[in-house]
Design an enzyme around this catalytic site. Sequence first.
Site, PDB file in Angstrom:
ATOM      1  N   THR A  30      15.552  -5.553 -38.963  1.00  0.00           N
ATOM      2  CA  THR A  30      15.815  -6.906 -38.522  1.00  0.00           C
ATOM      3  C   THR A  30      15.208  -7.837 -39.543  1.00  0.00           C
ATOM      4  O   THR A  30      14.130  -7.583 -40.046  1.00  0.00           O
ATOM      5  CB  THR A  30      15.125  -7.143 -37.167  1.00  0.00           C
ATOM      6  OG1 THR A  30      15.767  -6.346 -36.206  1.00  0.00           O
ATOM      7  CG2 THR A  30      15.182  -8.590 -36.759  1.00  0.00           C
ATOM      8  N   GLU A  73      16.957  -1.969 -49.055  1.00  0.00           N
ATOM      9  CA  GLU A  73      16.706  -0.533 -49.157  1.00  0.00           C
ATOM     10  C   GLU A  73      17.233   0.017 -50.469  1.00  0.00           C
ATOM     11  O   GLU A  73      18.415  -0.073 -50.765  1.00  0.00           O
ATOM     12  CB  GLU A  73      17.385   0.239 -48.018  1.00  0.00           C
ATOM     13  CG  GLU A  73      16.980  -0.191 -46.664  1.00  0.00           C
ATOM     14  CD  GLU A  73      17.880  -1.274 -46.161  1.00  0.00           C
ATOM     15  OE1 GLU A  73      17.822  -1.554 -44.973  1.00  0.00           O
ATOM     16  OE2 GLU A  73      18.639  -1.841 -46.974  1.00  0.00           O
ATOM     17  N   THR A 125       7.985  -3.777 -41.431  1.00  0.00           N
ATOM     18  CA  THR A 125       8.238  -2.450 -40.864  1.00  0.00           C
ATOM     19  C   THR A 125       8.410  -1.492 -42.035  1.00  0.00           C
ATOM     20  O   THR A 125       7.430  -0.917 -42.502  1.00  0.00           O
ATOM     21  CB  THR A 125       9.472  -2.449 -39.941  1.00  0.00           C
ATOM     22  OG1 THR A 125      10.550  -3.113 -40.586  1.00  0.00           O
ATOM     23  CG2 THR A 125       9.152  -3.159 -38.637  1.00  0.00           C
ATOM     24  N   SER A 166      19.032  17.506 -40.971  1.00  0.00           N
ATOM     25  CA  SER A 166      19.481  18.906 -40.994  1.00  0.00           C
ATOM     26  C   SER A 166      18.688  19.741 -41.983  1.00  0.00           C
ATOM     27  O   SER A 166      18.171  19.228 -42.941  1.00  0.00           O
ATOM     28  CB  SER A 166      20.959  18.969 -41.354  1.00  0.00           C
ATOM     29  OG  SER A 166      21.174  18.341 -42.603  1.00  0.00           O
ATOM     30  N   LYS A 220      10.085 -10.800 -42.940  1.00  0.00           N
ATOM     31  CA  LYS A 220      10.232  -9.359 -43.096  1.00  0.00           C
ATOM     32  C   LYS A 220      11.714  -9.064 -43.264  1.00  0.00           C
ATOM     33  O   LYS A 220      12.552  -9.821 -42.767  1.00  0.00           O
ATOM     34  CB  LYS A 220       9.673  -8.577 -41.919  1.00  0.00           C
ATOM     35  CG  LYS A 220      10.557  -8.605 -40.677  1.00  0.00           C
ATOM     36  CD  LYS A 220      10.161  -7.578 -39.639  1.00  0.00           C
ATOM     37  CE  LYS A 220      10.591  -6.184 -40.006  1.00  0.00           C
ATOM     38  NZ  LYS A 220      12.051  -5.945 -39.970  1.00  0.00           N
ATOM     39  N   ASN A 259      18.408   5.618 -45.155  1.00  0.00           N
ATOM     40  CA  ASN A 259      19.143   5.392 -43.918  1.00  0.00           C
ATOM     41  C   ASN A 259      19.800   6.641 -43.356  1.00  0.00           C
ATOM     42  O   ASN A 259      20.352   6.613 -42.267  1.00  0.00           O
ATOM     43  CB  ASN A 259      20.189   4.307 -44.123  1.00  0.00           C
ATOM     44  CG  ASN A 259      19.527   2.955 -44.249  1.00  0.00           C
ATOM     45  OD1 ASN A 259      18.866   2.510 -43.326  1.00  0.00           O
ATOM     46  ND2 ASN A 259      19.656   2.331 -45.404  1.00  0.00           N
TER      47      ASN A 259
END
Lengths: 415, 415
Positions: A197, A287, A160, A415, A186, A410
Site C-alpha cells: 500500500t 520492487e 513494510t 514450491s 511508504k 512477488n
Amino acid sequence: MAPSVPVSPLAPTATPAMPTIAGLRFAAGEAGIRYKGRTDVTVAVLPEGTAVAGVFTRSRCPSAPVDWCRANLGGGRARLLVVNSGNANAFTGRTGVASTRLTAEIAGRASGATAAEIFLASTGVIGEPLDASRFEGVLDRLVAEAREDGIAEAARAIMTTDTFPKLATATADIGGVPVTINGIAKGAGMIAPDMATMLSFVFTDAPIAAPALQALLSRGVEASFNCITVDSDTSTSDTLMLFATGGAAERGAPAIADPADPRLAGFAAALDGLLLDLAHLVVKDGEGARKFVSVRVEGAESDASAKRIALSIANSPLVKTAVAGEDANWGRVVAAVGKAGEAADRDRLAIWFGPIRVAAEGLRDPAYDEAATSSYMRGQDIDIRVDIGLGSGRATVWTCDLTKLYVEINGDYRS
Amino acid sequence: MAPSVPVSPLAPTATPAMPTIAGLRFAAGEAGIRYKGRTDVTVAVLPEGTAVAGVFTRSRCPSAPVDWCRANLGGGRARLLVVNSGNANAFTGRTGVASTRLTAEIAGRASGATAAEIFLASTGVIGEPLDASRFEGVLDRLVAEAREDGIAEAARAIMTTDTFPKLATATADIGGVPVTINGIAKGAGMIAPDMATMLSFVFTDAPIAAPALQALLSRGVEASFNCITVDSDTSTSDTLMLFATGGAAERGAPAIADPADPRLAGFAAALDGLLLDLAHLVVKDGEGARKFVSVRVEGAESDASAKRIALSIANSPLVKTAVAGEDANWGRVVAAVGKAGEAADRDRLAIWFGPIRVAAEGLRDPAYDEAATSSYMRGQDIDIRVDIGLGSGRATVWTCDLTKLYVEINGDYRS
C-alpha cells in the site's frame, strides 16, 4: 520464504534533516498485530485545531480504514493519526468496520480525541481480521511518549518491505512568515501474502483551513502521486493525508480559508514539489527497481490524452523489461503508444531516449547512433520522450524497470 | 544475447493430423530478410474463388501489411497469402507502403493474382525498412512448389520465438455435407530487438461468401483471441484471417451468403471452437509461461463489465506472479477487481481457486483449507473464479503466469 532484498540502488544517498513542527509529536511501538517483536504501530499526535485533508485509493474495494478516513474528512479536524502494519484490515467485511471502531475507541481514550478527529491507516495482509484489542495499553503509552523529533522514526516504522525510509521537507512563505512542510511515505514493496500500500502523511504548521487544504492536496496529487506507477496495480488502501497544525499563526502567519488566496501560491508550489519528491522516492523503491524512468509525452491532442499515452508506455511490461535490459527498444514504445487508444499517427511520431532522437516522422532517425544510445541506456535515470505530433497536450509520468527481482519478490515461489 | 528457451511445459503432447483442403497449397523458404539460412517466408496459394475475412490489431500504429490487408478485404477475394518473418514492416513510413506494393507485385507475377487478391503479414523487427526485392525469385519458386499437405510446415515456418507450432483442425456439416476447417497460429514470443505479433490463418473448404465469413470471424474472435492476454501488450501487426475456398460445393455443400443462415450454425460452432483452441495455444506459449490460467467472472453488472474485470485480474502483475509462486493470493484478486473501475461491492465478492472457495461475502471463507489450496496451486491449469454478486454478467479470459523467464526473454540484459 521471502527473498532478502537489498537496499534499492536508486535510494538517495542522504536522508534530509527534518525540522520539527511545534506540538506535532510521533511515536512507534509494538502491538503484536501479526508478528511478535516487530514495530507495527505508529502514531502522530496533532495539536488542537489541526486541519486535515486527504486523498485515497480509487479502488472500488477500499479497506475499512479508508472508508473510516473518508467519513471523517468532512469534520475537517484531526487530533491523532494511527498507522498499523501487519494487517491491512481490507476485505474484512463487518469485522473490519468493527475493528476501525474499536481502534478509534482505544485511541480516543489514549488521546482525548473524539472519533471524528482520529484517522487510521493500515497496511499488511489482506482478508485477515484485525484484532484491534491489541492496541489496548499500547496507544496510550505511545501518545504519552511521542516526541516532536520523532518523524524520522515514524518514517522508518511505517515501512513494510520498503528498503529505505522516505522523507522530504520544504519551506514556504505565507504572508511573510516562513512555514514548514514535512512529509513521509511508504511505498510499493509487496511480499506475498502481504499486500502493499502506498501511504503518505504530510504535516505543516501553516494555518490553512480544511477546505483550502483539501483543494491544495487534490490539485497537488494529480501531477505527483497520480503520475507514478510501479506495476499498474492499485492497492485497496492507498492513502495520502495532509495535516495543518496552524502553529505558524503564533508567529504571525495569516489564517487562510480560501484556496484561491494569492498568498497561498508559494505554499502550493512548495507542497507540489514535496509531493513530487515523495512520489519519486516511492518509485525509486519499487520492487526490484534498478532504473528510474521518466516518460514524457507531448504533442498529444490534450493533456489527458498525453497522460493516458504516457501511462500506457510506463505500464508496458515490454518497455519496462527493455529498460531493465538497457535496450533502447523504441519499437516497444511505438506499440505502447498504439495500444493506448488515444489519437496517434505513426508517421508523425518522434521518440527520444535522453538526448538522443531515435525515431522521427515514423521512421528510425537517420542519425541514430547505436553506441551512443547503448551508453545512455546503461545509466540509472532513463528519460523517454515521445512527441505525438498532433497537438499541444503534454504529461510526464514516472516508473521503474521490470526486473527478475520483481518477480522473485512477488512470486514467493513456495514450491 | 537471447536466452535459450525450452519448449513450453504447457505445449500439447501431440500435434493434430491435418486433413488437406483441395486446391489449397503451402510452401516456405528463405528470402534472407534479416538473416541468411533461415526460413523466413511462407506462402498459402488459394484456389480461384476463395473468399476472405480478417480481423486486425486495434493498435493506432498498425504495420504497413495490416493497412494493406484491411484495404483489400473489401474485394472479398484471395488468391495468395505471403507471410514473412524477420521484419515486421512496422513504423517504416512511406518505405513500408512501398515495400508492401513491391511484395504484391512480385507475388502477383509469381501467382497470376491481382494486387487486390494478395494478402500480406509480416513479423519481426520493427522500424527497419523491409527490402522486398529479396522476394524476387523466391515467391515464384514457392508458388510452384507449394503442396496441399504443406500446412504443418507452414505452421512451423511462421514461428518466430514460439517454442512449438500451433495447429488445430475441426469438421462441420453444411447442408449435410462435411467441411473442414484448418487453422495455424504463431504467438506471443518476443525477443529484443524483435517485436512479436500474433498471426493466425484459418482455412476452410466451406462455400461461404466473404460478408458472411467476416460476420462469423468477427463474432468468433470476441470469445477467443480477444479474451487472451499474455502481458497486456498489443502488437502493431496482430492479424487473424479466414479463407474459404468453397471447394465443398463440388461435393454438394450449398453456397451461403447470409450470415444468419441457420445452416451455418454447426460451422459457426466448429469455427468458434477452433479459434478458441488456437488462442489457448498462443497463451500456452506465452513467454516464460509455466501455468495456464483461466479467469472467469460472473455476477457482474453486464458481460462487458465482467470482461473488463476479468482482464484486470488477468493483466495484474501481482496476480500473475502469485500464480507463478503457487500462492492462492486472493487479496491480489480483490485488489484487481477493485482497480477495474467497474461496479463491485467488496462485501458481496466470492472467489474460488479451482473447486475451493477461498472467500465469500467479503471475508475469507471460514472453511478455507490452506493445504488443499496449496495443493491445487501446484497444478499446471489454474482456474480463478470471481462472483461479483451484483448481476448476471459473465466472461472468461485466459492468461499465463508471470515468471522470471518472461523478464529474461524480454530483458535482453545486454549489459
